[in-house]
Write an enzyme that holds these catalytic residues in place. Structure first.
Site, PDB file in Angstrom:
ATOM      1  NE  ARG A  69      -2.400  -1.311   3.596  1.00 26.87           N
ATOM      2  CZ  ARG A  69      -1.885  -0.576   4.558  1.00 26.87           C
ATOM      3  NH1 ARG A  69      -1.887   0.745   4.459  1.00 26.87           N
ATOM      4  NH2 ARG A  69      -1.375  -1.123   5.638  1.00 26.87           N
ATOM      5  CE1 TYR A 197       0.417  -5.905  -1.942  1.00 26.32           C
ATOM      6  CE2 TYR A 197      -0.749  -3.972  -1.109  1.00 26.32           C
ATOM      7  CZ  TYR A 197      -0.225  -5.231  -0.908  1.00 26.32           C
ATOM      8  OH  TYR A 197      -0.357  -5.825   0.310  1.00 26.32           O
ATOM      9  CE  LYS A 206      -6.116  -3.467   4.964  1.00 31.96           C
ATOM     10  NZ  LYS A 206      -6.383  -3.930   6.329  1.00 31.96           N
ATOM     11  CB  SER A 248      -0.462  -3.746   9.078  1.00 27.04           C
ATOM     12  OG  SER A 248      -1.573  -2.979   8.707  1.00 27.04           O
ATOM     13  CB  CYS A 250       0.478  -6.956  15.333  1.00 20.09           C
ATOM     14  SG  CYS A 250       1.626  -5.605  15.609  1.00 20.09           S
TER      15      CYS A 250
END
Ligand code: OXD
Ligand code: MN
Length: 594
Positions: A69, A197, A206, A248, A250
């Site tokens: 991103r 992507y 998102k 993100s 984790c």
């Protein structure tokens, strides 16, 4: 297929700008999938994998400059900059449309424009939102087919005057200097150009389900969150659900597919995966908070996935999966760093170049075979633990909301917020520390409130206000917790083993929700009495546990100051309650330290 006038008119206008050679309306059928896959295999957009070992699986390689991103090219385009807030890049809608129109003009010449109707959430559910994405990428069509409910049934549900998010995407020339990811919440529209992507181009994810949906959620009084949804079924059949937000990378996907640790298997828990990335939550007539996962698939990080870190993910990606930017072995299967299998003697790396284990780049650094952000796109229903309630129109009732960060120090393994308002503060002050092995300078803290910093489509000060308001609307509020699986000792060794063992902590969380277990009150919240964590089969010293649950007053005072500095960036728009919580925490910590 039904072609409603309001949809057709918009498609015509966008086609006049992008000038595709042809337009194809996607019906979502199996035959269509086969035809598009065959075409992409022929052009090289997709590479077929060994169909015996990996049935239905293909490989895609993105352009080398298009692997993640691009937050610096992602904008919220509102009339007033204050509505986007300091948490977003902002451009005026007029400037954004003008700039992007230039990039879109003629961008689809020689290509087909696919018209892709999709629903986020079960079709017909009161939770659900409809979008239509126009794209010149077969990769996008095939990914959206996995990640969303896509095709003719969505147009049936839309109706002749139905509202939908207008999503326009073109790869254009994949030039990073002509790349923009634009959100127009006032127009319910998304324009993405110059990228191929996933996070930039699968516009249901998102862009719609978080950035646009967060704005709709504020308007319509619900919550659109960057959260996994997990069900824990006890042997008596009782299922309790948690929604959990982590920044993100984790381990959200790992937690969503959790495998009970050996020591607890005797208890007979079953884990149900509802979602691994996004939760939409509404107050139902029973006064509880109910959640759906608006997605239908997983777009997960590949490297590091193996049967120890996530056995269920390994089973999920064995068929009907699109792999992006992983290594290709000579036998037509795939490999990545952290795979169960030893490295192949040779392979083609994610860029398609010959690769051997131990290879170094020009600077002498190890050259991985697989891009660190390589992804799998796989259907939710492939997951052995997928919940049968994923398609239920009213979702699942949420008992606990869990926030988490990666903190080497400071945050205890788990603590419970003292109230909804305190819980909102806990979410708003969430942060992750960068470790030397990870990225950036050791110990540097990045605030990521509710893991929504890159995904909240409006001013986060207003977002915190919305969370506070929602608390007033929920009669049976979920309890709010914070976990930190990543606390370390002086030697930087993890104090807690993580992965499946996290169920031991979730057990305590759920028992707290049922009011069946007590806890110890600390200034930051309620932590478990170590005796209440079931340690069967886990060899962890009492000292480790005490350290993992410790609250250090000095560290917390520094943290409270840092949170204050972060809150100040929102100026007067920040709700007073957030400041009250910060000061109340300071008072509690100082009182305890006396
Ligand atoms: C994701 C992310 O891809 O959070 O899910 O970055
Ligand atoms: Mn995510």
């Amino acid at each position: 297929m039904i072609k409603y006038a309001h949809v057709q008119e918009w498609v015509d206008r966008m086609a006049a700008m992008c000038q595709p050679d042809s337009i194809h309306w996607c019906d979502g059928s199996e035959a269509e999938k086969q035809r598009l896959t065959a075409e992409a295999l022929q052009t090289g957009e997709l590479i077929e994998l060994d169909q015996k070992e990996l049935p239905g699986c293909v490989l895609h390689r993105t352009a080398v400059n298009d692997v993640a991103r691009t937050e610096h090219l992602t904008y919220i385009c509102t009339t007033f900059q204050g509505d986007a807030g300091p948490n977003n890049n902002w451009m005026s809608p007029r400037e954004a449309y003008r700039k992007a129109s230039e990039y879109f003009s003629g961008a689809m010449k020689g290509r087909t424009m696919y018209v892709l109707p999709f629903a986020m959430g079960p079709i017909g559910s009161p939770f659900s939102k409809i979008g239509i994405e126009l794209t010149d990428s077969i990769y996008v069509v095939l990914n959206m087919r996995i990640m969303t409910r896509m095709g003719e049934a969505v147009l049936d549900a839309l109706g002749p005057a139905g509202e939908f998010t207008r999503c326009l995407h073109s790869k254009a020339d994949l030039d990073v200097n002509r790349r923009l990811i634009l959100h127009f919440p006032e127009d319910n529209a998304i324009w993405s150009v110059g990228s191929g992507y996933g996070g930039n181009v699968l516009l249901g994810k998102k862009c719609l389900a978080l950035r646009i949906a967060s704005v709709l959620a504020q308007r319509e009084k619900w919550l659109a969150e960057h959260m996994l949804i997990l069900g824990v079924e006890a042997p008596c059949g009782r299922v309790q659900y948690i929604a959990a937000a982590f920044p993100s990378a984790c381990g959200k996907t790992n937690l969503a597919m959790l495998l009970p640790p050996e020591g607890l298997t005797k208890k007979g828990y079953r884990i149900w995966t509802v979602g691994d990335d996004i939760a939409w939550m509404k107050v139902d007539t029973d006064g509880r908070l109910w959640a759906v996962n608006p997605e239908m698939g997983f777009f997960g990080v590949v490297p590091g996935t193996n049967s120890k870190t996530n056995l269920n993910a390994m089973a999920t990606i064995r068929r009907d999966t699109i792999y992006t930017n992983v290594a290709l072995k000579p036998d037509g299967t795939v490999w990545w760093e952290g795979h169960d299998d030893a490295p192949p003697a040779e392979a083609l790396d994610w860029r398609g170049k010959a690769w051997k284990p131990g290879q170094k780049d020009r600077k002498g650094e190890p050259l991985p075979s697989t891009h660190p952000n390589a992804r799998f796109t796989a259907p939710l229903t492939n997951c052995p633990t997928h919940s049968w309630r994923y398609d239920q129109h009213h979702g699942v009732p949420i008992d606990a909301i869990v926030f988490g960060g990666r903190r080497a120090t400071l945050a205890p393994l788990v603590y419970e917020a003292l109230s909804w308002e305190h819980g909102v503060y806990v979410g708003a002050s969430m942060a992750s520390e960068r470790t030397a092995a990870q990225f950036g300078a050791l110990g540097e803290v990045r605030r990521d409130p509710m893991a929504m910093l890159p995904f909240c489509g409006y001013n986060m000060a207003d977002y915190f206000g919305h969370w506070l308001e929602m608390g007033k609307r929920i009669r049976q509020r979920p309890k709010i917790f914070h976990v930190n699986w990543f606390r370390t000792d002086e030697k930087m060794g993890f104090l807690w083993p993580g992965y499946g063992e996290n169920l031991r902590i979730i057990e305590w969380i759920l028992a707290r929700c049922r009011g069946e277990v007590s806890g110890a009150e600390t200034p930051v919240g309620i932590v478990p009495n170590p005796k209440d964590i079931d340690m069967t089969g886990l060899d962890l010293s009492a000292e480790n546990m005490t350290q993992a649950l410790e609250v250090n007053a000095k560290d917390w005072i520094a943290e409270i100051d840092a949170v204050g500095q972060f809150f100040e960036t929102f100026g007067t728009r920040m709700p007073d309650e957030m400041w009250r919580q910060n000061e109340a925490l300071r008072m509690r910590v100082l009182a305890a330290d006396r």
